[in-house]
Design a protein around this motif. Structure first.
Motif, PDB file in Angstrom:
ATOM      1  N   ASP A 169       0.843  -1.203   0.000  1.00 11.10           N
ATOM      2  CA  ASP A 169       0.000   0.000   0.000  1.00 11.10           C
ATOM      3  C   ASP A 169       0.880   1.255   0.000  1.00 11.10           C
ATOM      4  OD1 ASP A 169      -2.477   1.280   0.030  1.00 11.10           O
ATOM      5  OD2 ASP A 169      -2.352   1.603   2.188  1.00 11.10           O
ATOM      6  N   GLU A 170       1.946   1.228   0.813  1.00 11.28           N
ATOM      7  CA  GLU A 170       2.847   2.379   0.870  1.00 11.28           C
ATOM      8  C   GLU A 170       3.523   2.619  -0.477  1.00 11.28           C
ATOM      9  OE1 GLU A 170       5.494   1.920   4.221  1.00 11.28           O
ATOM     10  OE2 GLU A 170       3.735   1.950   5.536  1.00 11.28           O
ATOM     11  N   ARG A 171       3.948   1.503  -1.098  1.00  8.86           N
ATOM     12  CA  ARG A 171       4.610   1.621  -2.407  1.00  8.86           C
ATOM     13  C   ARG A 171       3.654   2.213  -3.446  1.00  8.86           C
ATOM     14  NH1 ARG A 171       6.421  -4.008  -2.463  1.00  8.86           N
ATOM     15  NH2 ARG A 171       7.716  -3.888  -0.622  1.00  8.86           N
ATOM     16  N   ILE A 172       2.423   1.732  -3.401  1.00 13.01           N
ATOM     17  CA  ILE A 172       1.430   2.218  -4.380  1.00 13.01           C
ATOM     18  C   ILE A 172       1.169   3.698  -4.155  1.00 13.01           C
ATOM     19  CG2 ILE A 172      -1.011   2.034  -5.060  1.00 13.01           C
ATOM     20  CD1 ILE A 172      -0.686  -1.009  -4.311  1.00 13.01           C
ATOM     21  N   ARG A 173       1.086   4.100  -2.878  1.00 10.87           N
ATOM     22  CA  ARG A 173       0.802   5.512  -2.572  1.00 10.87           C
ATOM     23  C   ARG A 173       1.943   6.421  -3.022  1.00 10.87           C
ATOM     24  NH1 ARG A 173      -1.588   6.285   3.284  1.00 10.87           N
ATOM     25  NH2 ARG A 173      -0.993   4.138   3.669  1.00 10.87           N
ATOM     26  N   LYS A 174       3.162   5.868  -2.954  1.00 12.66           N
ATOM     27  CA  LYS A 174       4.305   6.667  -3.403  1.00 12.66           C
ATOM     28  C   LYS A 174       4.185   6.954  -4.899  1.00 12.66           C
ATOM     29  CE  LYS A 174       7.887   5.571  -0.133  1.00 12.66           C
ATOM     30  NZ  LYS A 174       8.837   4.514   0.166  1.00 12.66           N
ATOM     31  N   VAL A 175       3.716   5.958  -5.636  1.00  5.63           N
ATOM     32  CA  VAL A 175       3.569   6.105  -7.082  1.00  5.63           C
ATOM     33  C   VAL A 175       2.362   6.965  -7.427  1.00  5.63           C
ATOM     34  CG1 VAL A 175       3.230   4.860  -9.261  1.00  5.63           C
ATOM     35  CG2 VAL A 175       4.663   3.863  -7.469  1.00  5.63           C
ATOM     36  N   ARG A 176       1.253   6.696  -6.716  1.00  3.51           N
ATOM     37  CA  ARG A 176      -0.025   7.336  -7.076  1.00  3.51           C
ATOM     38  C   ARG A 176      -0.316   8.635  -6.349  1.00  3.51           C
ATOM     39  NH1 ARG A 176      -5.177   3.536  -6.701  1.00  3.51           N
ATOM     40  NH2 ARG A 176      -4.813   4.097  -4.549  1.00  3.51           N
ATOM     41  N   GLY A 177       0.370   8.885  -5.269  1.00  2.68           N
ATOM     42  CA  GLY A 177       0.046  10.011  -4.396  1.00  2.68           C
ATOM     43  C   GLY A 177      -0.812   9.519  -3.246  1.00  2.68           C
ATOM     44  N   PRO A 178      -0.971  10.371  -2.197  1.00  2.00           N
ATOM     45  CA  PRO A 178      -1.701   9.917  -1.019  1.00  2.00           C
ATOM     46  C   PRO A 178      -3.165   9.631  -1.331  1.00  2.00           C
ATOM     47  CG  PRO A 178      -1.289  12.278  -0.911  1.00  2.00           C
ATOM     48  CD  PRO A 178      -0.546  11.771  -2.089  1.00  2.00           C
ATOM     49  N   ARG A 179      -3.709   8.695  -0.564  1.00  2.44           N
ATOM     50  CA  ARG A 179      -5.118   8.329  -0.749  1.00  2.44           C
ATOM     51  C   ARG A 179      -6.009   9.430  -0.173  1.00  2.44           C
ATOM     52  NH1 ARG A 179      -6.397   2.576   1.432  1.00  2.44           N
ATOM     53  NH2 ARG A 179      -5.025   1.952  -0.243  1.00  2.44           N
ATOM     54  N   LEU A 180      -7.009   9.816  -0.929  1.00  4.19           N
ATOM     55  CA  LEU A 180      -7.899  10.863  -0.437  1.00  4.19           C
ATOM     56  C   LEU A 180      -8.903  10.271   0.545  1.00  4.19           C
ATOM     57  CD1 LEU A 180      -8.593  12.626  -3.837  1.00  4.19           C
ATOM     58  CD2 LEU A 180      -7.244  13.540  -1.952  1.00  4.19           C
ATOM     59  N   PRO A 181      -9.268  11.044   1.595  1.00  5.03           N
ATOM     60  CA  PRO A 181     -10.271  10.501   2.515  1.00  5.03           C
ATOM     61  C   PRO A 181     -11.599  10.321   1.798  1.00  5.03           C
ATOM     62  CG  PRO A 181      -9.832  12.816   2.993  1.00  5.03           C
ATOM     63  CD  PRO A 181      -8.862  12.401   1.957  1.00  5.03           C
ATOM     64  N   ARG A 182     -12.283   9.229   2.119  1.00  2.00           N
ATOM     65  CA  ARG A 182     -13.561   8.964   1.467  1.00  2.00           C
ATOM     66  C   ARG A 182     -14.649   9.825   2.065  1.00  2.00           C
ATOM     67  NH1 ARG A 182     -13.814   2.453   0.749  1.00  2.00           N
ATOM     68  NH2 ARG A 182     -12.174   2.331  -0.797  1.00  2.00           N
TER      69      ARG A 182
END
Lengths: 263, 257
Positions: free
Chosen positions: A248-261
């Motif tokens: 999840d951390e790796r994906i967030r680094k690539v995609r940017g932080p997850r927005l709150p729902r």
């Protein structure tokens, strides 16, 4: 055996491939889960298998043959039951057979058999709106079986259900799998669900997905929930959660932080 | 629910509308009796009496002609509207061609173009049918097209995974998804079909309630004009009630799409 050989895939308009040189294989007749954080690309693997997306390079083989020319080799069960609200349960279950042009009498006979199998033989004439969430998922499973394939792709089929319904359907699904002798590929982000159901678990934790780590679940079938509290299973559970978090951390680094729902 | 309970519930739901309508009718009757110019403002009692006196002419000679035009025109309008919607849904190119054209038809006032239809077809059913189609098919086409586009992507993808071709996907998913929208458009346009038929009969016909009301205007027979209009209204209300009944009993998945 189902085999991914150096598969690369990129969504149209995306800057980078989502899957790159991915290879893995699944034995016939097994129950395998793919777990990973939201957006990790696990559903894309299903989309490549059921023909909704097409690989850029590499090969996907079933029993040694390329799937690109094959028809009806896998049955897909989506997250939402997607039952047709205008059709009765029986007609919903017959849908894949209607598409395949199976004769009406045969459709009815197979549908009755499948509905009996999922314990819903008495609701054939009802409409989906008259059923509970759990019953609807069982109808969707019967419909998936009616597509007639030996490879079932189940994409988080229980995620929209309440906890008690979910665990009873997990037990029910395991029971069905042991009776049916089908290969089940199951997507979930619920580690406990994956542990309870699967013989082996793949973790998607890369972006792009280059490899999936494979874990064997050290439990025999038939299984009970009590088995989940064994120390080796608990250790495996912690390990899987850790892997998912890293991913999840790796994906967030690539995609940017997850927005709150919202909500 | 038994019949008595159904009547009670209908009264409960509509009591304000019924009471207001009754009050307006009473006021109308009082006003008519005060003014006492029957060819301008006949009262409801006088209209009902005229309706009874002319029942043979109105119900047996004139109304069937209007009904045939309304039903034939409306049916054809539904067929053409749904066909246009399907074509637009099939391809963006067809949408780009058809949509502006059908939008153009909406800018033409039916009242102004109907005399042209009468010139083309004479005092025939064809001219009236054409006027009805022109007035109604746009709404049916656009609503149905919107309905076809409401199909859930996941549902269409599921059909894809089963190997469904476009005809099967249309029959199994798209058409049922669009039906609630189609039914709504039918409820909206049926009264327009009745109006279209009446207007066309006014402008060129030898029979029908529109034709008869025009004839009665020239004879200064106010109650007969109102009696014709009353029957036209009844046709429209009966049509809407029938469409609503079909919608409620057969298109029950409206809230599940």
């Amino acid at each position: 055996m189902l085999e991914f050989k150096k598969v690369t895939f990129q969504y149209e308009g995306a800057d980078h491939p989502l899957i790159e040189n991915l290879s893995f294989s699944i034995e016939k007749g097994t129950f395998t889960s793919i777990i990973g954080a939201s957006g990790s690309g696990k559903s894309t693997i299903f989309r490549l298998l059921n023909g909704l997306e097409h690989i850029r390079s590499g090969e996907i083989l079933l029993e040694g043959k390329d799937i690109s020319g094959m028809k009806n080799f896998c049955s897909y069960m989506p997250q939402n039951d997607l039952l047709l609200p205008w059709s009765t349960v029986e007609k919903n279950v017959c849908l894949p057979m209607r598409i395949q042009g199976v004769k009406k009498a045969q459709q009815k006979e197979i549908a009755a058999r499948m509905l009996d199998l999922v314990g819903l033989g008495d609701v054939a004439d009802k409409y989906p709106r008259e059923l509970s969430g759990g019953m609807r998922q069982r109808v969707a499973f019967a419909r998936t079986l009616c597509a007639g394939s030996d490879l079932l792709l189940l994409d988080e089929p229980f995620s929209a259900l309440d906890y008690l319904t979910r665990i009873s359907l997990q037990e029910w699904l395991l029971d069905q799998w042991m009776k049916l002798n089908k290969t089940i590929l199951f997507i979930t982000h619920d580690v406990e669900e994956a542990l309870f159901l699967s013989k082996e678990i793949y973790v998607v934790a890369d972006r792009p997905v280059r490899r999936m780590e494979r874990y064997e679940v050290p439990m025999d079938y038939p299984r009970t929930r009590e088995m989940l509290i064994r120390s080796e299973i608990q250790e495996l559970k912690e390990e899987l959660i850790r892997k998912m978090r890293e991913g999840d951390e790796r994906i967030r680094k690539v995609r940017g932080p997850r927005l709150p729902r919202k909500g | 629910m038994n019949r008595m309970q159904v009547s009670m519930s209908m009264w409960k739901n509509n009591r304000w509308a019924i009471s207001t309508a009754a009050l307006l009718l009473i006021l109308w009757e009082i006003l008519a009796r005060i003014i006492r110019i029957e060819h301008i403002l006949p009262g409801p009692v006088s209209i009902l009496r005229c309706l009874w006196d002319l029942r043979g002419t109105l119900l047996i000679q004139q109304m069937p002609a209007t009904l045939v035009a309304v039903l034939a025109g409306f049916l054809l309008s539904v067929l053409i509207g749904v066909f246009c919607a399907i074509l637009m849904d099939r391809s963006p190119v067809l949408e780009a061609i058809i949509y502006p054209l059908i939008l153009l038809t909406q800018t033409i006032p039916v009242m102004c173009i109907t005399p042209l239809f009468v010139l083309w077809f004479g005092y025939t059913l064809g001219a009236r049918i054409l006027a009805i189609i022109l007035g109604t098919f746009f709404t049916i086409a656009v609503n149905t097209y919107d309905g076809l586009r409401l199909s859930r992507r996941e549902m269409l993808e599921l059909m894809d995974t089963y190997g469904g071709n476009s005809r099967q996907i249309f029959r199994e998913v798209k058409l049922p998804t669009a039906l609630p929208n189609l039914m709504t458009s039918l409820k909206i346009t049926f009264p327009w079909a009745v109006v279209g038929a009446a207007v066309a009969e006014w402008l060129g016909a030898t029979r029908g309630l529109g034709y008869y009301s025009k004839l009665m205007v020239t004879r200064m027979n106010g109650p007969a004009v109102y009696a014709s209009v009353f029957l036209l209204t009844m046709i429209a209300l009966a049509g809407i009630a029938l469409i609503k009944w079909i919608d409620r009993h057969y298109v029950v998945w409206r809230n599940e799409i």
